[in-house]
Design an enzyme around this catalytic site. Sequence first.
Site, PDB file in Angstrom:
ATOM      1  N   ASP A  85      14.279 -40.001 -19.645  1.00 42.77           N
ATOM      2  CA  ASP A  85      13.870 -39.150 -20.769  1.00 42.77           C
ATOM      3  C   ASP A  85      12.354 -39.005 -20.842  1.00 42.77           C
ATOM      4  O   ASP A  85      11.606 -39.823 -20.299  1.00 42.77           O
ATOM      5  CB  ASP A  85      14.402 -39.700 -22.102  1.00 42.77           C
ATOM      6  CG  ASP A  85      13.824 -41.069 -22.472  1.00 42.77           C
ATOM      7  OD1 ASP A  85      13.766 -41.949 -21.592  1.00 42.77           O
ATOM      8  OD2 ASP A  85      13.429 -41.256 -23.638  1.00 42.77           O
ATOM      9  N   GLU A 180      14.522 -44.217 -23.494  1.00 39.99           N
ATOM     10  CA  GLU A 180      13.484 -45.255 -23.574  1.00 39.99           C
ATOM     11  C   GLU A 180      12.419 -44.876 -24.580  1.00 39.99           C
ATOM     12  O   GLU A 180      11.921 -45.707 -25.327  1.00 39.99           O
ATOM     13  CB  GLU A 180      12.847 -45.469 -22.190  1.00 39.99           C
ATOM     14  CG  GLU A 180      11.960 -46.691 -22.095  1.00 39.99           C
ATOM     15  CD  GLU A 180      10.480 -46.423 -22.364  1.00 39.99           C
ATOM     16  OE1 GLU A 180       9.704 -47.376 -22.366  1.00 39.99           O
ATOM     17  OE2 GLU A 180      10.096 -45.246 -22.580  1.00 39.99           O
TER      18      GLU A 180
HETATM   19 ZN   LIG Z   1       7.732 -44.655 -19.695  1.00 45.05          ZN
END
Ligand SMILES: [Zn+2]
Length: 415
Positions: A85, A180
């Site tokens: 992401d 993340e």
């Molecule tokens: Zn990163």
Amino acid sequence: MPSQYSYTVTERFLRYVQVDTQSDPHSASFPSTGKQKDLSSTLVAELKTMSIEDAEMDEYGYVYATIPSNTSKQVPVICFCSHVDTAPDCSGTHVKPILHESYDGRDIILPDDPEQVIRVETYPYLKTHIGYPVITASGTTLLGADDKSGVAIIMDMAHYLLTHPNIKHGDIKLLFTPDEEVGQGTAKLDLPKLGASVAYTLDGGELGSFEDETFSADGVRITIQGVIAHPGYAKDKLVNALKIAGEILAALPKNEWAPEATEKREGFVHPVGVNGIAEKATIEFIVRDFDTGKLAVYEDRLKQMVMTVLNGYPGATMEFEVTEQYRNMKEILDQHPQISAYAAEAYRRAGVSLVKEPIRGGTDGSRLSFMGLPCPNIFTGMQAIHSKHEWVGVRDMERAVDVLAQLVQVWEEQV
Ligand SMILES: [Zn+2]
């Protein structure tokens, strides 16, 4: 310096950044955005083309895959991990990567918005890339080098190992995670399924950086209960919780103990939110230090300060709650010194000087380490992340592939 190998990491990177994988902190679903799976499923297809049969994406968007061992030795299973992401802070839609073939040392004006200029003065690290290719976005989006540089490096290492069977290694697990950037990268991770005993994230910056130390982190919530009375008849009765909260905030040190007054290895206590009415107020703090033991010292000092303020307000009470947030991964990594030592040897063999910097924050690696998978962080070259000025040098990505190819061999030799 010509590379010893023929890498295709750049070609992979240029493709992956064009897939929009922005995560969303306000989403209740997992992954937070379905489009992250667009890249994850592409990675599975590419891994299968490389003959990695067990490559799969689960319902949450995690990609698991194994490069099978080609040695008779029992080598610990190591994992390489990066996140697919990109940050919610800056658009990741229609990313148009630009490959500046031989960077000339000048400021880089981004063509789709000439106001966007990557200045050498701001990013002096650019100077180390003169004569090498540099990749930027076009001015209206981030680039997504965080962390598609890591994804491309791991994918290219897989391709390299599978086409060079003379390089001996144990089972190597590949892991690509969603979300993340919204703090959920490890939320649905199935560690038993992954089956690794050691991991390395590819999510670091400058060439040679190696991160095996993060903050330890607590949260503190102080709830102040005042004494309420009708304001028209409140004389000698009312105790206003908001005024107590204000006094506590004013009592905090200004030249120390605060993020704006600390750097390097210094910790801090930082108010991040105040909420309340006259009757009741809460103050939220984050508490940070590299030494976990110091967190309790900071919390005691904070509590003493609050009690001192409260002494001036008879009738008021307070509650002081501490929540553990994350811990310095070094506490775990120190129990497995070979993880950093083998990495240092791999950097040396790849001709890369290792630079250790403690991270003044947390990473998925700190969470993974405390979940039982010790996990330091290796450079990818990414710079100016989460912004339209984001860029990455091709040399750094190629050197990272080289480091990984060396690292798997070091692990195999040590058995
Ligand atoms: Zn990163």
